[in-house]
Design a protein around this motif. Structure first.
Motif, short mmCIF file in Angstrom:
data_model
loop_
_atom_site.label_atom_id
_atom_site.label_comp_id
_atom_site.label_asym_id
_atom_site.label_seq_id
_atom_site.Cartn_x
_atom_site.Cartn_y
_atom_site.Cartn_z
N ALA A 102 0.85 -1.21 0.00
CA ALA A 102 0.00 0.00 0.00
C ALA A 102 0.88 1.25 0.00
O ALA A 102 0.67 2.17 -0.79
CB ALA A 102 -0.92 -0.02 1.22
N ASN A 103 1.88 1.27 0.88
CA ASN A 103 2.75 2.45 0.94
C ASN A 103 3.59 2.60 -0.32
O ASN A 103 3.76 3.70 -0.84
CB ASN A 103 3.66 2.37 2.17
CG ASN A 103 2.95 2.88 3.41
OD1 ASN A 103 2.12 3.79 3.33
ND2 ASN A 103 3.25 2.30 4.56
N LEU A 104 4.09 1.47 -0.81
CA LEU A 104 4.88 1.52 -2.04
C LEU A 104 4.02 2.06 -3.20
O LEU A 104 4.44 2.94 -3.95
CB LEU A 104 5.38 0.11 -2.38
CG LEU A 104 6.63 0.03 -3.20
CD1 LEU A 104 7.83 0.45 -2.36
CD2 LEU A 104 6.85 -1.39 -3.71
N ALA A 125 9.98 1.93 6.65
CA ALA A 125 10.75 1.56 5.44
C ALA A 125 9.86 1.48 4.19
O ALA A 125 10.30 1.83 3.09
CB ALA A 125 11.45 0.23 5.66
N SER A 126 8.62 1.05 4.36
CA SER A 126 7.74 0.92 3.18
C SER A 126 7.42 2.29 2.57
O SER A 126 7.26 2.41 1.36
CB SER A 126 6.44 0.19 3.56
OG SER A 126 5.82 0.83 4.66
N ILE A 127 7.35 3.31 3.42
CA ILE A 127 7.09 4.66 2.90
C ILE A 127 8.36 5.19 2.24
O ILE A 127 8.32 5.76 1.15
CB ILE A 127 6.63 5.60 4.05
CG1 ILE A 127 5.35 5.04 4.67
CG2 ILE A 127 6.42 7.04 3.54
CD1 ILE A 127 4.84 5.79 5.88
N PHE A 198 -2.32 15.63 3.56
CA PHE A 198 -1.84 14.92 4.75
C PHE A 198 -2.07 13.41 4.56
O PHE A 198 -3.18 12.98 4.21
CB PHE A 198 -2.63 15.43 5.96
CG PHE A 198 -2.01 15.09 7.30
CD1 PHE A 198 -0.72 14.61 7.41
CD2 PHE A 198 -2.75 15.28 8.47
CE1 PHE A 198 -0.16 14.32 8.65
CE2 PHE A 198 -2.20 15.00 9.71
CZ PHE A 198 -0.91 14.51 9.80
N VAL A 199 -1.03 12.63 4.80
CA VAL A 199 -1.12 11.18 4.68
C VAL A 199 -0.69 10.57 6.02
O VAL A 199 0.37 10.91 6.54
CB VAL A 199 -0.20 10.64 3.55
CG1 VAL A 199 -0.38 9.14 3.37
CG2 VAL A 199 -0.49 11.38 2.24
N VAL A 200 -1.53 9.69 6.58
CA VAL A 200 -1.21 9.10 7.88
C VAL A 200 -1.24 7.58 7.80
O VAL A 200 -2.23 6.98 7.36
CB VAL A 200 -2.22 9.58 8.97
CG1 VAL A 200 -1.82 9.02 10.33
CG2 VAL A 200 -2.28 11.11 9.03
N ASP A 201 -0.13 6.97 8.21
CA ASP A 201 -0.04 5.52 8.29
C ASP A 201 -0.52 5.11 9.68
O ASP A 201 0.10 5.45 10.69
CB ASP A 201 1.42 5.09 8.05
CG ASP A 201 1.59 3.58 8.08
OD1 ASP A 201 0.85 2.91 8.81
OD2 ASP A 201 2.50 3.07 7.39
#
Ligand SMILES: Cc1ncc(COP(=O)(O)O)c(C=O)c1O
Length: 389
Positions: A102-104, A125-127, A198-201
């Motif tokens: 998803a982040n990739l 790390a994925s971001i 704004f993006v929030v994991d």
């Protein structure tokens, strides 16, 4: 078989630095290491519920058979995505095979050339990998430091003003290797002020915070100030997969351009049925006298009070989440203490460089609804003894 020399050197250097990673089977030790915060991974109710659902719906299928854009888009995707979107009060949800995917997919496809990504220096790390694949320029701000973010945001918003270029700011609601949390409300306000996205994991907040475990963004009521939320199912929900929450337009865009969505086989129906049942469980358990989420919150409070009683505050990173880290710089010492704790029956993991910076090595304690008070007291009492030896 010949093995490339350059790779041999890299392995050798990990061995030399005593930082070689190896695989190990799951242990039967007392769990202070898994992300199964609510115990859902071992829930028979979820397992049996998913099985029964598949049997009732006559879904005797082992795999998705293709990318969702080809043969893999089972009707169950639509059902589960609608349920997730409703649960999280989002216009739409798009399921990915994992949080990593998803982040990739998001960061490699959404920010465009000329755009700017501003990220917390401790971001997952994925971001980072997604950012690496992006054509946008990226700048980091000091961990959880709004005062460091502000001037960066101001400078870049002036630079991109009167152009089509955009700014994306990304953080985690609970940091995976620190357990601490940013001031999402203040961040959302200044990001809005500067017209940025704004993006929030929320990987480590789902199941832990908010009503029924819906996450921090909803607990704080800032859904409308967040362009995209990344939620994962492999942690608090105890199963597998992830979703990006956002508008229908964002979903449509990702379906078309997120390569980790397009070029991979979808999740099998049984994975979707498990996600569905895990959400059911979040809702049902919350109606019971003492929910798993409540038990987890009690354990978090108790862990913190035991840290104070044993005067370990100085070595622990302040945290209100299910992740608590005791800083033990070096490689030998954190590994040694983790081993000593293992011998006492506790599964506590040492987190070493390169996962964290050199000098920031630590022991990470993940708390669960199913940890007993006795286990918490004993693991911390043992830790105190080993720290002093
Ligand atoms: C903050 C954060 N985001 C994303 C991920 C990746 O999620 P998944 O395990 O589903 O790939 C993780 C897990 O390590 C994480 O900690």
């Amino acid at each position: 078989m010949k093995f490339p020399n350059k790779l041999k050197y890299k392995i050798h250097s990990r061995v030399e630095n005593k930082a070689l990673r190896t695989l190990g089977l799951q242990s039967n030790l007392i769990d202070f290491s898994s992300n199964d915060y609510l115990g859902f991974a071992k829930s028979e109710t979820i397992f049996d519920g998913a099985h029964q659902f598949l049997v009732d719906e006559n879904l005797k299928i082992n795999g998705a058979t293709g990318s969702r854009l080809l043969s893999g888009d089972h009707w169950l995707y639509d059902v589960v995505e609608k349920e997730i979107a409703e649960f999280h009060q989002s216009e739409a949800a798009l399921i990915f095979n994992s949080g990593y995917d998803a982040n990739l997919g998001f960061f490699s496809s959404v920010p465009q050339r000329g755009d700017v990504i501003i990220y917390d220096e401790f971001i997952h790390a994925s971001i980072r990998d997604g950012i690496q694949l992006s054509n946008a320029k990226a700048y980091k701000f000091k961990h959880n430091d709004v005062d460091d973010l502000k001037p960066l945001l101001k400078r870049h918003s002036e630079l991109v003003s009167e152009s089509d270029n955009e700014i994306y700011v990304v953080t985690e609601s609970v940091f995976s290797m620190d357990g601490d949390m940013p001031d999402l409300v203040t961040m959302s306000q200044i990001i809005k002020y500067h017209n940025a996205f704004f993006v929030v994991d929320e990987a480590h907040a789902i199941g832990v915070f908010g009503e029924k475990g819906c996450g921090e963004v909803q607990r704080l009521g800032i859904e409308n100030l967040v362009f995209a939320r990344i939620i994962t199912f492999g942690k608090g929900l105890g199963c597998h997969g992830a979703a990006i929450l956002g508008s229908q337009e964002l979903k449509q865009y990702l379906v078309n351009f997120a390569r980790s969505f397009v070029y991979t086989t979808g999740l099998a129906p049984h994975a979707l049925a498990t996600i569905k049942m895990a959400y059911n469980e979040l809702v049902i358990l919350n109606k019971s006298e003492e929910s798993q989420q409540q038990k987890l919150q009690e354990n978090i409070s108790f862990f913190k009070s035991e840290i104070r009683r044993l005067q370990l505050q100085k070595v622990f990173i302040e945290s209100n989440s299910a992740i608590h880290c005791c800083l033990v710089p070096g490689i030998i010492k954190p590994k040694k203490i983790a081993n000593q704790l293992h011998h006492k029956g506790y599964d506590v993991r040492a987190i070493l460089s390169p996962t964290v910076s050199v000098g920031e090595e630590r022991l990470r304690f993940c708390l669960h609804a199913y940890n007993s008070k006795k286990e918490i007291t004993e693991v911390l009492e043992n830790l105190r003894v080993f720290m002093n030896n």
